[in-house]
Design an enzyme around this catalytic site. Structure first.
Site, mmCIF file in Angstrom:
data_model
loop_
_atom_site.group_PDB
_atom_site.id
_atom_site.type_symbol
_atom_site.label_atom_id
_atom_site.label_comp_id
_atom_site.label_asym_id
_atom_site.label_seq_id
_atom_site.Cartn_x
_atom_site.Cartn_y
_atom_site.Cartn_z
ATOM 1 N N SER A 101 0.843 -1.185 0.000
ATOM 2 C CA SER A 101 0.000 0.000 0.000
ATOM 3 C C SER A 101 0.880 1.237 0.000
ATOM 4 C CB SER A 101 -0.904 0.007 1.233
ATOM 5 O OG SER A 101 -1.728 1.164 1.255
ATOM 6 N N HIS A 115 -2.421 7.354 -4.656
ATOM 7 C CA HIS A 115 -2.579 6.206 -3.746
ATOM 8 C C HIS A 115 -2.711 4.951 -4.583
ATOM 9 C CE1 HIS A 115 -5.626 3.294 -2.212
ATOM 10 N NE2 HIS A 115 -4.789 3.251 -1.193
ATOM 11 N N VAL A 118 -2.317 -3.152 -3.583
ATOM 12 C CA VAL A 118 -2.719 -4.477 -4.045
ATOM 13 C C VAL A 118 -2.600 -5.398 -2.836
ATOM 14 C CG1 VAL A 118 -2.173 -4.218 -6.487
ATOM 15 C CG2 VAL A 118 -0.373 -4.890 -4.914
ATOM 16 N N ARG A 119 -3.540 -6.309 -2.686
ATOM 17 C CA ARG A 119 -3.579 -7.100 -1.468
ATOM 18 C C ARG A 119 -4.217 -8.467 -1.732
ATOM 19 N NH1 ARG A 119 -7.251 -3.043 -1.570
ATOM 20 N NH2 ARG A 119 -9.444 -3.629 -1.372
ATOM 21 N N HIS A 184 -20.147 13.363 3.133
ATOM 22 C CA HIS A 184 -20.452 14.606 3.841
ATOM 23 C C HIS A 184 -20.016 15.841 3.065
ATOM 24 C CE1 HIS A 184 -16.334 13.550 4.918
ATOM 25 N NE2 HIS A 184 -16.130 14.796 5.307
#
Length: 310
Positions: A101, A115, A118-119, A184
């Site tokens: 990451s 950003h 990969v996981r 928000h």
């Protein structure tokens, strides 16, 4: 959603770990070359519950004000609430998770924050098939966006997806727009890219090839933008706007990001989890950009759109 995989190759997590370590090396080398002077400092760590990792951080480079590229592999006997809330069938399984990451915060406001991750996740139980999936993607957060850079970013994403199916880019681009959305604020975090989770619709080897394409694709997408924009002059006004917009990045990571929640709830290393935060950020009450200013034009980019038809 992920499903238990049967009649397919049993996933070999050691194969994924080897790939991720090599990917971390390649990304760090590419970013150091693009920066020109900065270097990543490595911090190896162990997790008492199981596993560990290599956190690499660059600070005060020529381009990179602060950036981190983190590799980790962690394991446990019980999943945190963030993982089992929507997947109650995983309760009672041992698990392993590994990934790379990264978040890069450039100093120059004309270079976007980026950003990528990969996981891989696998949960096992005696007598039952393993449950596994891949996840990841990359996204871009500009402050003073240049349309050709945004198109290049998405074209690179589209090209890497094409060998895996005609709908892969459009599906994962849409998922990215929806995931990196600040409810928000009623705006996307940036101009998007790719996001996917629960990936096991292909066999293990094909999924791993796709992950490899995403990892290399990030390098191919981001480094050319750095090289194009790193010499662009900027004013103190533009720098202050960058710091203001970085606040949105902090808001998303602390309020919505599932990876941050999983890391903290699973007893992960806090310093590595929060390396995604910018070194400086600011908030200003009821900030309104001047009409027709460059700052106001950013709002036009924070709406999901088809960048490849621009």
């Amino acid at each position: 959603m992920s499903e238990t995989i049967t009649n397919k190759k049993i996933p070999d997590i050691s194969q994924v770990i080897e790939f991720l370590e090599q990917l971390q090396d390649r990304i760090c080398q590419s970013l150091e070359q693009a920066d020109g002077s900065g270097q990543f400092i490595e911090d190896k760590w162990q997790r008492k519950e199981g596993g560990g990792g290599r956190t690499r951080v660059m600070t005060n480079g020529t381009v990179v004000e602060q950036g981190g590229v983190n590799f980790s592999v962690v394991s446990g006997d019980k999943l945190p609430p963030s993982a089992t809330a929507h997947r109650p069938e995983l309760a009672g399984r041992t698990w392993q998770a590994c990934g790379v990451s990264l978040v890069i915060h450039p100093k120059n406001p004309h270079i976007p924050t980026s950003h990528a991750n990969v996981r891989f996740f696998i949960a096992e139980k005696d007598g039952e098939d393993p449950v596994w999936w891949f996840g990841g993607g990359f996204d871009l957060t500009p402050f003073y966006p240049v349309k050709e850079d945004v198109i290049h970013w998405h074209q690179t994403a589209s090209d890497l997806c094409q060998p895996f199916g005609d709908d892969v880019y459009s599906d994962y681009k849409k998922w990215c727009d929806e995931y990196f959305y600040l409810k928000h604020r009623d705006e996307t975090r940036g101009v998007g890219g790719l996001f996917f989770d629960d990936l096991n619709k292909w066999d293990f080897d094909t999924c791993l090839k796709y992950i490899a394409a995403v990892g290399q694709g990030f390098i191919n997408a981001y480094v050319p933008i750095i090289n194009k924009r790193k010499e662009t002059a900027y004013t103190e006004h533009q720098r202050q706007f960058q710091l203001y917009r970085r606040g949105r990045y902090v808001e998303f990571n602390l309020v919505f990001d599932r990876g941050t929640l999983f890391g903290l709830q699973s007893g992960g290393r806090t310093e590595s989890i929060l390396m995604s935060m910018p070194p400086l950020a600011r908030w200003e009450y009821n900030f309104q950009p001047e009409e027709d200013s460059a700052e106001a034009q950013l709002n036009e980019y924070l709406v999901p759109q088809n960048w490849l038809n621009q």
